[in-house]
Design an enzyme around this catalytic site. Structure first.
Site, PDB file in Angstrom:
ATOM      1  CG  HIS A 147      -0.227  -0.308   2.482  1.00 26.14           C
ATOM      2  ND1 HIS A 147       0.752   0.649   3.065  1.00 26.14           N
ATOM      3  CD2 HIS A 147      -0.199  -1.445   3.486  1.00 26.14           C
ATOM      4  CE1 HIS A 147       1.166   0.149   4.319  1.00 26.14           C
ATOM      5  NE2 HIS A 147       0.557  -1.130   4.589  1.00 26.14           N
ATOM      6  CG  HIS A 196       4.268  -1.665   1.991  1.00 20.48           C
ATOM      7  ND1 HIS A 196       3.058  -2.192   1.935  1.00 20.48           N
ATOM      8  CD2 HIS A 196       4.758  -2.372   3.028  1.00 20.48           C
ATOM      9  CE1 HIS A 196       2.678  -3.040   2.934  1.00 20.48           C
ATOM     10  NE2 HIS A 196       3.802  -3.290   3.941  1.00 20.48           N
ATOM     11  CD  GLN A 208       6.464 -11.574  10.680  1.00 13.28           C
ATOM     12  OE1 GLN A 208       7.692 -11.615  10.136  1.00 13.28           O
ATOM     13  NE2 GLN A 208       5.818 -10.494  10.846  1.00 13.28           N
ATOM     14  CG  ASP A 262       4.303  -3.088  12.324  1.00  6.92           C
ATOM     15  OD1 ASP A 262       3.347  -3.464  12.897  1.00  6.92           O
ATOM     16  OD2 ASP A 262       4.416  -2.936  10.935  1.00  6.92           O
ATOM     17  CB  SER A 313      -2.648  -2.146   8.043  1.00  7.52           C
ATOM     18  OG  SER A 313      -2.329  -3.660   8.435  1.00  7.52           O
TER      19      SER A 313
HETATM   20  O1  PAF Z   1       6.652  -5.591   9.113  1.00  5.71           O
HETATM   21  C1  PAF Z   1       6.434  -6.719   8.264  1.00  5.71           C
HETATM   22  O2  PAF Z   1       5.756  -6.623   7.256  1.00  5.71           O
HETATM   23  C2  PAF Z   1       7.262  -7.643   8.730  1.00  5.71           C
HETATM   24  O3  PAF Z   1       7.278  -8.008  10.151  1.00  5.71           O
HETATM   25  C3  PAF Z   1       8.682  -7.833   8.017  1.00  5.71           C
HETATM   26  C4  PAF Z   1       9.544  -6.719   8.880  1.00  5.71           C
HETATM   27  C5  PAF Z   1       8.587  -7.563   6.682  1.00  5.71           C
HETATM   28  C6  PAF Z   1       9.339  -9.057   8.649  1.00  5.71           C
HETATM   29  O4  PAF Z   1       8.444 -10.149   8.087  1.00  5.71           O
END
Ligand code: PAF
Length: 283
Positions: A34, A37, A61, A153, A188
């Site tokens: 989006h 980014h 994660q 984040d 997001s």
């Molecule tokens: O923020 C994110 O999109 C993810 O946590 C990252 C930094 C790409 C790691 O997978």
């Protein structure tokens, strides 16, 4: 635009660029790109000769398997968006799980001076081990001069800075401000999964954060937290998971305000089964 699915091909290409003295910026993402980014990519292009954008939904994660399965995967659309910014100076790295993890899809265990135990760390078991593992691995593959992370984040940003310090990784980590939709909702990739009704109420999160900032001018963190919790009780479509006012260095909840410290308010909210996070600088 060159897209690599394989780390050895990317590594080889980066070796060539480095041999020509080119600088490399890096924007790690999980795709579903989006404008937030894209602004990281633009910052990267302003500071570096080339920018590597990784697009990888990192399984280690996710503490919630359904969230992992449903996470949007839109590689073709992502590449088209990046092409609009620059055909030649962006390299996309979209690896397979096997290219990153081989047969061992496991995270390393990290200690980040306690930063990993607060907020997201407390509510999403193993999350920062997964983030630490993938970011460290990607840094080793891409070997960037500078890497760009969004402040949405914010805890992740602080943890990545700590990772770089602890492992002496030669990269400058740059935090970039939060990008918001016109109505204030923090951008997001998960927003695309909101129902119409949840999308309509979601801007309430930022509205409350802004009011909390005003309240924090004259009230204690405890009073502000109580006030925020009360506001969410009146909002039936959003469920507050946490609202925490924390010191930005330690990420520990503030007990007594000090004029010498810098604070942020952090929030996590469920809109149906979509979990949204946001934060705001308070002083
Ligand atoms: O923020 C994110 O999109 C993810 O946590 C990252 C930094 C790409 C790691 O997978």
């Amino acid at each position: 635009m060159k897209t690599f699915h394989n780390k050895s091909e990317l590594t080889h290409h980066i070796d060539e660029l480095k041999a020509e003295g080119k600088s490399i910026g890096f924007v790690p993402t999980m795709g579903a790109l989006h404008n937030g980014h894209l602004s990281l990519v633009e910052n990267g292009l302003n500071d570096n000769d080339f920018v590597v954008v990784s697009i990888f939904v990192n399984p280690t994660q996710f503490d919630n398997q359904e969230d992992l399965i449903k996470y949007p995967r839109t590689l073709d659309a992502d590449v088209s968006l990046l092409k609009i910014i620059s055909e030649h100076e962006i390299l996309v790295y979209a690896p397979t799980v096997n290219d990153i993890y081989g047969d061992n899809v496991q995270s390393q265990s990290f200690k980040f001076d306690g930063l990993e135990n607060e907020m997201e760390g407390a509510f999403r078991e193993g999350h920062f081990d997964g983030v630490g593992t993938i970011v460290k691995r990607l840094f080793e593959i891409v070997r960037p001069d500078k890497a760009y992370f969004g402040e949405k984040d914010f805890q992740q940003l602080q943890i990545v800075k700590k990772l770089v310090e602890l492992y002496h990784i030669p990269v400058e980590v740059i935090g970039c401000s939060i990008h918001r939709e016109k109505d204030g909702l923090a951008m997001s990739s998960r927003n695309t999964r909101l129902t119409e009704a949840h999308r309509a109420v979601a801007p309430f999160i930022y509205k409350i954060l802004k009011s909390a900032k005003t309240e924090f001018g004259t009230k204690s963190a405890k009073k502000v937290t109580e006030w925020v919790e009360k506001q969410f009780k009146k909002q039936s479509l959003l469920e507050l998971e946490y609202f925490i006012i924390a010191d930005i260095e330690t990420l520990k909840p503030v007990k007594r305000k000090s004029t010498k410290k810098t604070y942020r308010a952090f929030i996590a909210v469920y809109a149906g089964d979509i979990r949204l996070i946001d934060n705001i600088a308070l002083n």
